[in-house]
Design an enzyme around this catalytic site. Structure first.
Site, PDB file in Angstrom:
ATOM      1  N   HIS A   1      -7.001  -5.976   2.339  1.00  0.00           N
ATOM      2  CA  HIS A   1      -5.886  -5.368   3.070  1.00  0.00           C
ATOM      3  C   HIS A   1      -5.300  -6.384   4.044  1.00  0.00           C
ATOM      4  CE1 HIS A   1      -7.037  -1.033   2.294  1.00  0.00           C
ATOM      5  NE2 HIS A   1      -8.213  -1.593   2.104  1.00  0.00           N
TER       6      HIS A   1
ATOM      7  N   ASP B   1       0.854  -1.184   0.000  1.00  0.00           N
ATOM      8  CA  ASP B   1       0.000   0.000   0.000  1.00  0.00           C
ATOM      9  C   ASP B   1       0.898   1.245   0.000  1.00  0.00           C
ATOM     10  OD1 ASP B   1      -3.222   0.446   1.065  1.00  0.00           O
ATOM     11  OD2 ASP B   1      -1.861   2.164   0.993  1.00  0.00           O
TER      12      ASP B   1
ATOM     13  N   HIS C   1     -10.340  -5.490  -3.315  1.00  0.00           N
ATOM     14  CA  HIS C   1      -9.014  -5.780  -2.774  1.00  0.00           C
ATOM     15  C   HIS C   1      -9.142  -6.140  -1.299  1.00  0.00           C
ATOM     16  CE1 HIS C   1      -9.871  -1.477  -2.438  1.00  0.00           C
ATOM     17  NE2 HIS C   1      -9.257  -1.538  -1.278  1.00  0.00           N
TER      18      HIS C   1
ATOM     19  N   GLN D   1     -14.360   2.318   1.418  1.00  0.00           N
ATOM     20  CA  GLN D   1     -13.686   1.959   0.167  1.00  0.00           C
ATOM     21  C   GLN D   1     -13.345   3.225  -0.625  1.00  0.00           C
ATOM     22  OE1 GLN D   1     -15.893  -0.664  -2.462  1.00  0.00           O
ATOM     23  NE2 GLN D   1     -14.049  -1.245  -3.596  1.00  0.00           N
TER      24      GLN D   1
END
Ligand code: AMP
Length: 147
Positions: A109, A37, A107, A101
Site C-alpha cells: 500500500h 485502491d 501487495h 490482510q
C-alpha cells in the site's frame, strides 16, 4: 486465512492481473502492476503487486519479484508525493488476516497522509468512480513525464 494457507488463483488481484476484473491502472510492466485502491483510506491510496508471483504474502514471495515491486513502490511514491503534495506518506504491507490482510496476493500500500485528516477505515468505503478516473488520469500523466 493463516500465513500458510495456499494461494488461491481466484483472488481479486489475480483476476485483475489476468484482465478478468477491472482496475484503475496507474503503471504496468512485465513484472509489476500498480492501481488505485477501490476502497481508499486516503486520497491517492495506491496498491503495487507482482504479476508473476503466485504468492500470498512476504513469506512466500520470491526475493527478485519483491525487489521489483519495491522499486516501483519507490517510483510511484515519488510521483504521488510530487503530484498530490501530501504532508506524509505511509508504505504498508500486511501478512495474514490477523495483521489486517484481506486480499491474499501480496501487495504494498502507498497511502498519502494529509495533516489534520485521519485515516479512512481499511477496505471499507468504495470511492466515487468519477473521482478515481480523474485521479488516475492525473497520476498517469505525471508518471508519463516523471517515472
Ligand atoms: P489488505 O487488507 O492489505 O489485503 O489490502 C487489500 C486492499 O485491496 C484494501 O485496501 C482494499 O480496499 C483493496 N481492494 C479490494 N478489492 C479491490 C479491487 N477490486 N480493486 C482495488 N482495490 C481493491
Amino acid at each position: 486465512m493463516s500465513l500458510t494457507t495456499p494461494y488461491d488463483a481466484q483472488n481479486i488481484f489475480a483476476q485483475i492481473i489476468r484482465g478478468d476484473a477491472p482496475c484503475y491502472k496507474l503503471y504496468e510492466d512485465d513484472d509489476v502492476l500498480a492501481f488505485l485502491d477501490l476502497f481508499p483510506q486516503s486520497f491517492g491510496h495506491t496498491l503495487v503487486i507482482p504479476k508473476r508471483s503466485a504468492a500470498c504474502n512476504i513469506l512466500d514471495v520470491d526475493t527478485e519479484a519483491l525487489a521489483k515491486v519495491m522499486a516501483v513502490v519507490q517510483k510511484l511514491t515519488r510521483v504521488i508525493v510530487d503530484e498530490l503534495q501530501p504532508d506524509g506518506v505511509q508504505v504498508a504491507q500486511f501478512n495474514g488476516a490477523p495483521a489486517g490482510q484481506t486480499v491474499f496476493h501480496i501487495h504494498v500500500h502507498i497511502v498519502p497522509r494529509y495533516s489534520g485528516e485521519g485515516l479512512g477505515i481499511h477496505a471499507a468505503g468504495k470511492a466515487d468512480p468519477a473521482e478515481l478516473e480523474e485521479l488516475q488520469a492525473r497520476l498517469q500523466q505525471r508518471i508519463a513525464t516523471q517515472a
